[in-house]
Design a protein around this motif. Structure first.
Motif, short mmCIF file in Angstrom:
data_model
loop_
_atom_site.label_atom_id
_atom_site.label_comp_id
_atom_site.label_asym_id
_atom_site.label_seq_id
_atom_site.Cartn_x
_atom_site.Cartn_y
_atom_site.Cartn_z
N SER A 40 0.96 -1.13 -0.21
CA SER A 40 0.07 -0.11 0.20
C SER A 40 0.85 1.22 0.07
O SER A 40 0.65 2.23 -0.68
CB SER A 40 -0.90 0.25 1.29
OG SER A 40 -1.68 -1.08 1.30
N SER A 41 2.07 1.27 0.83
CA SER A 41 2.79 2.56 0.94
C SER A 41 3.58 2.57 -0.52
O SER A 41 3.51 3.81 -0.94
CB SER A 41 3.91 2.18 1.74
OG SER A 41 4.71 1.21 1.70
N LEU A 42 4.15 1.49 -1.36
CA LEU A 42 4.65 1.62 -2.36
C LEU A 42 3.46 2.44 -3.48
O LEU A 42 3.83 3.20 -4.22
CB LEU A 42 5.14 0.40 -2.80
CG LEU A 42 6.41 -0.05 -2.25
CD1 LEU A 42 6.74 -1.48 -2.74
CD2 LEU A 42 7.51 0.80 -2.62
N LEU A 43 2.37 1.70 -3.39
CA LEU A 43 1.25 2.18 -4.37
C LEU A 43 0.94 3.84 -4.20
O LEU A 43 0.71 4.52 -5.03
CB LEU A 43 0.04 1.39 -4.43
CG LEU A 43 0.13 0.03 -5.18
CD1 LEU A 43 -1.01 -0.52 -4.86
CD2 LEU A 43 0.64 0.39 -6.56
N ILE A 44 0.81 4.14 -2.86
CA ILE A 44 0.41 5.40 -2.63
C ILE A 44 1.56 6.37 -2.92
O ILE A 44 1.36 7.60 -3.57
CB ILE A 44 -0.02 5.66 -0.97
CG1 ILE A 44 -1.21 4.84 -0.72
CG2 ILE A 44 0.23 7.16 -0.52
CD1 ILE A 44 -1.49 4.75 0.76
N THR A 45 2.81 5.95 -2.84
CA THR A 45 4.04 6.69 -3.21
C THR A 45 3.98 7.14 -4.84
O THR A 45 4.36 8.35 -5.22
CB THR A 45 5.33 5.83 -2.83
OG1 THR A 45 5.49 5.79 -1.21
CG2 THR A 45 6.55 6.81 -3.18
N VAL A 46 3.56 5.99 -5.42
CA VAL A 46 3.52 6.36 -6.80
C VAL A 46 2.34 7.26 -7.12
O VAL A 46 2.54 8.17 -7.82
CB VAL A 46 3.27 4.96 -7.65
CG1 VAL A 46 3.16 5.19 -9.18
CG2 VAL A 46 4.75 3.83 -7.57
N HIS A 47 1.33 7.03 -6.69
CA HIS A 47 0.29 7.84 -6.74
C HIS A 47 -1.03 7.17 -5.80
O HIS A 47 -1.39 5.87 -5.92
CB HIS A 47 -0.42 7.94 -8.23
CG HIS A 47 -1.26 9.38 -8.38
ND1 HIS A 47 -2.50 9.46 -7.86
CD2 HIS A 47 -0.95 10.41 -8.97
CE1 HIS A 47 -2.93 10.47 -8.28
NE2 HIS A 47 -2.06 11.21 -8.95
N TRP A 48 -1.84 8.07 -5.13
CA TRP A 48 -2.94 7.43 -4.36
C TRP A 48 -3.82 6.71 -5.24
O TRP A 48 -4.87 5.74 -4.65
CB TRP A 48 -3.24 8.71 -3.42
CG TRP A 48 -4.15 9.61 -4.28
CD1 TRP A 48 -3.58 10.93 -4.74
CD2 TRP A 48 -5.58 9.84 -4.37
NE1 TRP A 48 -4.42 11.61 -5.05
CE2 TRP A 48 -5.56 10.82 -5.34
CE3 TRP A 48 -6.50 8.80 -4.27
CZ2 TRP A 48 -7.02 11.36 -5.59
CZ3 TRP A 48 -7.64 9.28 -4.60
CH2 TRP A 48 -7.79 10.55 -5.48
N ARG A 49 -4.01 7.20 -6.44
CA ARG A 49 -5.32 6.73 -7.40
C ARG A 49 -4.91 4.97 -7.48
O ARG A 49 -5.67 4.23 -7.67
CB ARG A 49 -5.43 7.44 -8.39
CG ARG A 49 -6.07 8.76 -8.30
CD ARG A 49 -6.17 9.39 -9.48
NE ARG A 49 -6.81 11.02 -9.28
CZ ARG A 49 -6.58 11.92 -10.11
NH1 ARG A 49 -5.85 11.52 -11.08
NH2 ARG A 49 -7.22 13.10 -9.60
N TYR A 50 -3.79 4.67 -7.70
CA TYR A 50 -3.29 3.35 -7.72
C TYR A 50 -3.79 2.25 -6.61
O TYR A 50 -4.58 1.36 -6.56
CB TYR A 50 -1.84 2.91 -8.02
CG TYR A 50 -1.20 3.48 -9.13
CD1 TYR A 50 -2.27 3.81 -10.37
CD2 TYR A 50 0.01 3.66 -9.51
CE1 TYR A 50 -1.74 4.29 -11.43
CE2 TYR A 50 0.40 4.11 -10.79
CZ TYR A 50 -0.26 4.33 -11.69
OH TYR A 50 0.14 4.80 -12.96
N PHE A 51 -3.50 3.01 -5.33
CA PHE A 51 -3.97 2.40 -4.25
C PHE A 51 -5.51 2.18 -4.18
O PHE A 51 -5.92 1.07 -3.75
CB PHE A 51 -3.23 3.04 -3.08
CG PHE A 51 -3.89 2.62 -1.70
CD1 PHE A 51 -3.65 1.24 -1.25
CD2 PHE A 51 -4.76 3.24 -0.84
CE1 PHE A 51 -4.09 0.93 0.01
CE2 PHE A 51 -5.27 2.67 0.27
CZ PHE A 51 -4.93 1.48 0.64
N VAL A 52 -6.19 3.26 -4.29
CA VAL A 52 -7.66 3.23 -3.88
C VAL A 52 -8.30 2.35 -5.40
O VAL A 52 -9.11 1.73 -4.93
CB VAL A 52 -8.19 4.77 -4.21
CG1 VAL A 52 -9.72 4.76 -4.36
CG2 VAL A 52 -7.97 5.47 -3.09
N GLY A 53 -7.74 2.52 -6.65
CA GLY A 53 -8.01 1.51 -7.75
C GLY A 53 -8.03 0.21 -7.28
O GLY A 53 -8.94 -0.44 -7.86
N CYS A 54 -6.87 -0.26 -6.80
CA CYS A 54 -6.76 -1.66 -6.60
C CYS A 54 -7.68 -2.28 -5.39
O CYS A 54 -8.18 -3.19 -5.61
CB CYS A 54 -5.18 -1.97 -5.78
SG CYS A 54 -4.20 -1.81 -7.20
#
Length: 143
Positions: A40-54
């Motif tokens: 989760s922290s890696l995806l949020i670091t890239v962009h928070w939308r990736y985390f929410v999308g997953c």
């Protein structure tokens, strides 16, 4: 526990066996939580939308599966719009809790179910590898 000892009776009565079971469950939940927090922290670091999308994609697949097999309505006898909203929130929260904690009692068929509980256990290290790949691809792209 008396009605269904195969489901609720996985903690032995002997002290040594109980201690082994406790530490095994603690280790499983800790590593699972670590994987989810790391990915989760890696995806949020890239962009928070990736985390929410997953999270949204996993939850939608789970809810669609529950609807397809006719098990979307939660077992509490509440009907109508309130029953639908309650079932939607309860099923989504159970999935989210299992995603981040691997809560063992949610493997019951009335809750998340054994197959989806196992999916959550297997998907966490896979999501960890996927999010690491996405992170390094984004890092390489930004150079």
């Amino acid at each position: 526990r008396r009605k269904n000892p195969q489901f609720y009776g996985y903690i032995p009565d002997k002290t040594k066996d109980r201690t082994i079971a406790f530490f095994s469950l603690f280790l499983a939940c800790s590593t699972h939580t670590g994987w989810r927090i790391f990915s989760s922290s890696l995806l949020i670091t890239v962009h928070w939308r990736y985390f929410v999308g997953c999270l949204a994609a996993e939850n939608l697949v789970y809810l669609a599966y529950r609807g397809a097999v006719g098990d979307f309505q939660y077992w509490i006898p509440v009907g109508g719009v309130f029953g639908f909203v309650f079932s939607l929130l309860k099923r989504s929260l159970d999935k989210l809790v299992t995603d981040f904690t691997l809560f063992l009692h949610l493997r019951h068929p009335y809750e998340l179910g054994g197959c989806w509980w196992c999916y959550c256990a297997v998907a966490s290290p896979i999501w960890c590898w996927i999010s690491t790949f996405v992170f390094f691809q984004d890092k390489r792209r930004r150079r």
